[in-house]
Structure formats: C-alpha cells, structure tokens
Design an enzyme around this catalytic site. Structure first.
Site, PDB file in Angstrom:
ATOM      1  N   ASP A   1     -10.463   3.894  10.482  1.00  0.00           N
ATOM      2  CA  ASP A   1      -9.739   2.801  11.129  1.00  0.00           C
ATOM      3  C   ASP A   1     -10.206   2.520  12.548  1.00  0.00           C
ATOM      4  OD1 ASP A   1      -7.784   1.565   9.288  1.00  0.00           O
ATOM      5  OD2 ASP A   1      -7.082   3.625   9.055  1.00  0.00           O
TER       6      ASP A   1
ATOM      7  N   HIS B   1     -11.619   1.485   2.603  1.00  0.00           N
ATOM      8  CA  HIS B   1     -11.052   2.166   1.441  1.00  0.00           C
ATOM      9  C   HIS B   1     -12.013   2.408   0.283  1.00  0.00           C
ATOM     10  CE1 HIS B   1      -6.543   1.377   2.444  1.00  0.00           C
ATOM     11  NE2 HIS B   1      -7.215   1.920   3.422  1.00  0.00           N
TER      12      HIS B   1
ATOM     13  N   LYS C   1      -7.130   2.237  -2.641  1.00  0.00           N
ATOM     14  CA  LYS C   1      -7.785   3.157  -1.703  1.00  0.00           C
ATOM     15  C   LYS C   1      -8.508   4.238  -2.486  1.00  0.00           C
ATOM     16  CE  LYS C   1      -6.639   5.773   2.462  1.00  0.00           C
ATOM     17  NZ  LYS C   1      -5.776   5.733   3.634  1.00  0.00           N
TER      18      LYS C   1
ATOM     19  N   ASP D   1     -12.214   6.567   6.098  1.00  0.00           N
ATOM     20  CA  ASP D   1     -11.319   5.478   6.488  1.00  0.00           C
ATOM     21  C   ASP D   1     -10.742   5.752   7.870  1.00  0.00           C
ATOM     22  OD1 ASP D   1      -9.662   3.256   6.337  1.00  0.00           O
ATOM     23  OD2 ASP D   1      -8.066   4.346   5.318  1.00  0.00           O
TER      24      ASP D   1
ATOM     25  N   ASP E   1      -9.400  -3.309   1.614  1.00  0.00           N
ATOM     26  CA  ASP E   1      -9.511  -2.757   2.967  1.00  0.00           C
ATOM     27  C   ASP E   1     -10.920  -2.193   3.075  1.00  0.00           C
ATOM     28  OD1 ASP E   1      -9.488  -0.709   5.064  1.00  0.00           O
ATOM     29  OD2 ASP E   1      -7.327  -1.051   5.159  1.00  0.00           O
TER      30      ASP E   1
ATOM     31  N   TRP F   1       0.867  -1.182   0.000  1.00  0.00           N
ATOM     32  CA  TRP F   1       0.000   0.000   0.000  1.00  0.00           C
ATOM     33  C   TRP F   1       0.902   1.230   0.000  1.00  0.00           C
ATOM     34  CZ3 TRP F   1      -0.253   4.040   3.560  1.00  0.00           C
ATOM     35  CH2 TRP F   1      -1.239   4.999   3.264  1.00  0.00           C
TER      36      TRP F   1
ATOM     37  N   GLU G   1      -2.895  -3.078  -2.540  1.00  0.00           N
ATOM     38  CA  GLU G   1      -4.046  -2.540  -1.800  1.00  0.00           C
ATOM     39  C   GLU G   1      -4.473  -1.174  -2.328  1.00  0.00           C
ATOM     40  OE1 GLU G   1      -3.370  -2.331   2.410  1.00  0.00           O
ATOM     41  OE2 GLU G   1      -5.270  -1.326   2.830  1.00  0.00           O
TER      42      GLU G   1
ATOM     43  N   HIS H   1      -8.416  -6.568   4.595  1.00  0.00           N
ATOM     44  CA  HIS H   1      -8.041  -5.721   5.723  1.00  0.00           C
ATOM     45  C   HIS H   1      -9.344  -5.251   6.343  1.00  0.00           C
ATOM     46  CE1 HIS H   1      -3.635  -4.304   4.873  1.00  0.00           C
ATOM     47  NE2 HIS H   1      -3.734  -5.600   5.072  1.00  0.00           N
TER      48      HIS H   1
ATOM     49  N   ASP I   1      -7.211  -4.684  10.094  1.00  0.00           N
ATOM     50  CA  ASP I   1      -6.380  -3.484   9.921  1.00  0.00           C
ATOM     51  C   ASP I   1      -7.125  -2.273  10.456  1.00  0.00           C
ATOM     52  OD1 ASP I   1      -4.787  -1.380   9.195  1.00  0.00           O
ATOM     53  OD2 ASP I   1      -5.095  -1.561   7.042  1.00  0.00           O
TER      54      ASP I   1
END
Ligand code: RNT
Ligand code: ZN
Length: 420
Positions: free
Chosen positions: A298, A264, A230, A296, A261, A187, A228, A288, A328
């Site tokens: 997280d 993303h 995004k 995003d 992810d 990424w 990965e 992820h 993740d």
C-alpha cells in the site's frame, strides 16, 4: 477565466497535432473522467467510531506515525478540502464505513445509520464531489477469528451480513441524495495463516452470505456494488477466501462490479492485463490503485509504467464509463495529505498520457506487420511534452501546477498538521 497560455503549452499543442492529437479536446475528456480519492489515507484507516483512534488491526495495517493524522471528522474534511484544491478534474471521495460522523460515540458498529452520513452529504455537496462508501469488516472483535462473512460461526456471519446490508442501504441513500451513484466495494479479510482443510466450507459460507446481502436490490443510479479479491495478506499466507476466481465468478454470475486492487496480485501479474480480460463480462470494474512493493504494501501510487498501462487499457477500450478509477493506499510515514495528492495527481497524469496517445497510428504499424515501428513509436512518444499539457490543464482549473503545489503542502504541514 482569462488565463495566459504559456509558450511551452503552445509548442506542445503543435507537437501533438503532428500526430493528429487535439490537446484541448484531450483536456476536456480528462476533466470529465472522475477519480475517486480514498479518505482512509488521512486517518490511517482508524475511523471515528471510538474516541481513541488506535492502530488498525485485523487484516489492515497502516505503518508510520508521522505527525498530523486526522483524528476527527473535522480534521479529515479540512485535509480533504486541501486535497481537492490540489487535484484537478471531477472527483469523488471514497470512505470506509468506520469514517461516519460518529463523534467517537458509536458503541456497536452495527448501530450505523444514515444519520451518521448526513453531514458527509452536506459536506460533499459543498465540496462538489461524489461519495463512495465501503463496509469495514476488520478492526473489530467479530473479525478477530480471522473470518467474517465466511465464518463457520453463524452468529458472526449474521452480524456481518446485517452490517453490510446497512452500509449498502446508506450507500444507496447517499447516491440518491447526491445524484451520483455511490460505489460500494466489499472486501473482507477472511483467510488462514496455515494449511486448512476447510477452504470449501468457507467459500460456500461466503457465497451464501453474499447471496443474502445482494438479495436486497437497489437502483443502479444510486449504488454500484462491487467485490474485491486478494491473493494473500500478512497472517493469511496460506488461504484467502475471497480470491480472484471466487469473486470474479460471483460478480459475473450475479451482475456485480469487480474491484481490482493493484496490490492484490502476484508481483508478476498486472492489473493492466486483467482489464480487457474481464471487461467483456462485466458492467463495472472498480480500480483500487496502489503501489505494492514486494507485496500489498500500500505505498503511494506513482506515475509508473504500469499505472500508465492501466489508463491506456481504459482509453483504448473506450471504457471510461464502465471502469471506475480510484486510489487505495495508506502510508502514515510521510505527510499524509501530500501523499494522497501525490497519488491522485499521478493517476490523473497517467490518464492524460493515455489520452494523448495516437493509438490509431500505432495500430496501423501493427496491422502492416511493422512491429519495429510499433515499438519505436511508443518509445519515442514517451518523450513528448505531456508535462506542459498537464501544467496548462492545472492552470485553467486554477490549480497549482507541478512543483508549486509541493510548497503549498509544506506550508499546510507547518500551519495545520504539526499543530494537531
Ligand atoms: C485491503 C483492501 C481494501 C482496503 C480498504 C481499507 O487489502 O485493499 O480495499 O484497502 O478496505
Ligand atoms: Zn483495495
């Protein structure tokens, strides 16, 4: 092991048997499907290259300063052992390349070598886990321009190409030593905050950098390479070089894995719908799993409808061999160890719910055109006692069941984390 079987589990066995589901077989399958738990939740994505582990920057942002962050590799291992003891089933630990055993003495990131991972390999053998290793192309002066592998500056591109090549070599080495393929997800934070006329230039640069990186071939039994994508990031609102279309095309064309992810994508897009869309064209999909709130962000993964839907897609497609499940997220505002366990247990629970689904019965309704039956059955299945199967599963693995593990973590915080 002699484990007393709870009354509630015996009732659950019968409830699921009414739908043709053998809970003991489900537990066996659940045990075998590995999940890769990301270590960077524990150190706020800081790593151990330098003595001072500051706040990460340049594309990565962990917020919060709750006490107890792992400031050395020993503390990270201690925390990971706690995590491992509270999450049932096959496990891998996923690392960022900045989490090598550098003892705070790595003067240049490019000096990374297999030596920095030999203690990780020993630790993983002892802990009985596999390892995944991902190159970190952020929080570094050579990422400050906002571009790494797609930079217009040849020197910057070459620096990162060499770096990713080294990390892949170490990943393959780890896979070989542990006899478990090491997943290496690439990424990059490349992109632009505002309007640029250079989208094509950067994407061509990235393509060429990837060609150079992946021209080095390794055995798939040692390393699984993945890219990965995004949609956007803070400070990269206008343009992200590594978009979904870019990487998916590259992965399909070059036989790489694709990492999805869950944070993303646009909030109305879901990874659960992407799995069956790309699975026919790929050998490997890496997940992820995180919980994006508005963006995003997280946040810690929880047992959401979407998390269950993702697991259902994997199980319904019988693709647990091609889809590599991992977490993740990074939340430094709460007990980090507890956060990681919460997310990992949620993933396992979602997987259990998917495995307990009597899919054939639902499909039969559908094939007869009875879509009311399909909907109502899926709704009522939600209230079946999967929690009793889960607790039994924890118990036979000698892992504290729901609620019990929470006290365990609170004790760990008092005895270990706050003293750091
Ligand atoms: C960032 C990506 C990437 C990172 C790690 C730390 O948006 O999700 O996977 O989380 O490289
Ligand atoms: Zn990710």
């Amino acid at each position: 092991m002699d484990v007393s079987v709870s009354k509630s589990y015996l009732i659950a066995v019968e409830r699921y048997a009414e739908f043709g589901i053998d809970t003991n077989k489900v537990i066996e399958r659940l045990e075998e499907i590995p999940i890769s738990i990301h270590a960077w939740q524990l150190d706020d994505v800081s790593g151990f290259e330098k003595k001072e582990t500051g706040l990460s920057g340049g594309g990565i942002l962990a917020t919060g300063n709750y006490p107890g962050k792992a400031k050395s590799i020993e503390q990270l291992w201690q925390d990971l052992e706690k995590v491992i003891s509270l999450v049932p089933g096959e496990k891998k630990i996923s690392l960022q390349s900045i989490q090598g055993d550098y003892k705070g003495n790595l003067s240049d990131r490019g000096d990374i070598s297999t030596n920095h991972f030999s203690s990780w390999i020993d630790w993983a053998k002892e802990a009985n886990v596999g390892i995944d290793l991902n190159p970190a192309l952020y929080s570094h002066p050579k990422a400050d321009s906002g571009y790494t592998l797609s930079s217009k500056d040849k020197n910057i591109r070459s620096y990162w190409i060499e770096y990713v090549k080294k990390v892949r070599n170490i990943a393959s080495y780890i896979g070989d030593k542990l006899k478990i393929p090491c997943i290496s997800t690439l990424w990059i934070p490349d992109g632009s905050k505002d309007i640029t006329p250079s989208r094509y230039d950067h994407r061509i640069n990235l393509k060429e950098s990837l060609d150079a990186i992946y021209s080095v071939k390794y055995l798939k039994q040692n390393i699984i390479d993945s890219v990965e994508s995004k949609l956007f990031g803070i400070g990269l609102e206008y343009f992200t070089v590594g978009s979904l279309e870019f990487y998916l095309s590259y992965a399909v064309k070059n036989g790489l894995g694709m990492t999805l992810d869950t944070g993303h994508f646009h909030p109305t897009e879901v990874a659960s719908d992407k799995i069956s869309s790309i699975l026919p064209y790929l050998n490997d999909i890496v997940l992820h799993l995180s919980r994006g709130i508005r963006w995003d962000s997280d946040h810690v993964t929880t047992l959401s409808e979407e998390l269950i839907a993702i697991m259902q897609e994997i199980i319904r497609a019988d693709a647990s061999g091609k889809i590599h499940i991992g977490t993740d997220f990074f939340d430094g505002s709460i007990n980090r160890v507890g956060a990681l366990i919460t997310g990992a247990r949620a993933v396992k629970k979602a997987l259990l719910i998917a495995l307990l689904e009597p899919t054939q019965i639902i499909k039969k309704y559908e094939e007869k055109g009875n879509n009311f039956g399909r909907l109502a059955l899926m709704e009522d299945l939600k209230a079946l006692p999967f929690g009793d199967v889960w607790n039994h599963y924890c118990e036979i693995n000698n892992i504290p069941e729901d609620f019990q593990w929470i006290n365990d973590i609170m004790r760990y915080e008092k005895e270990i984390l706050v003293k750091r």
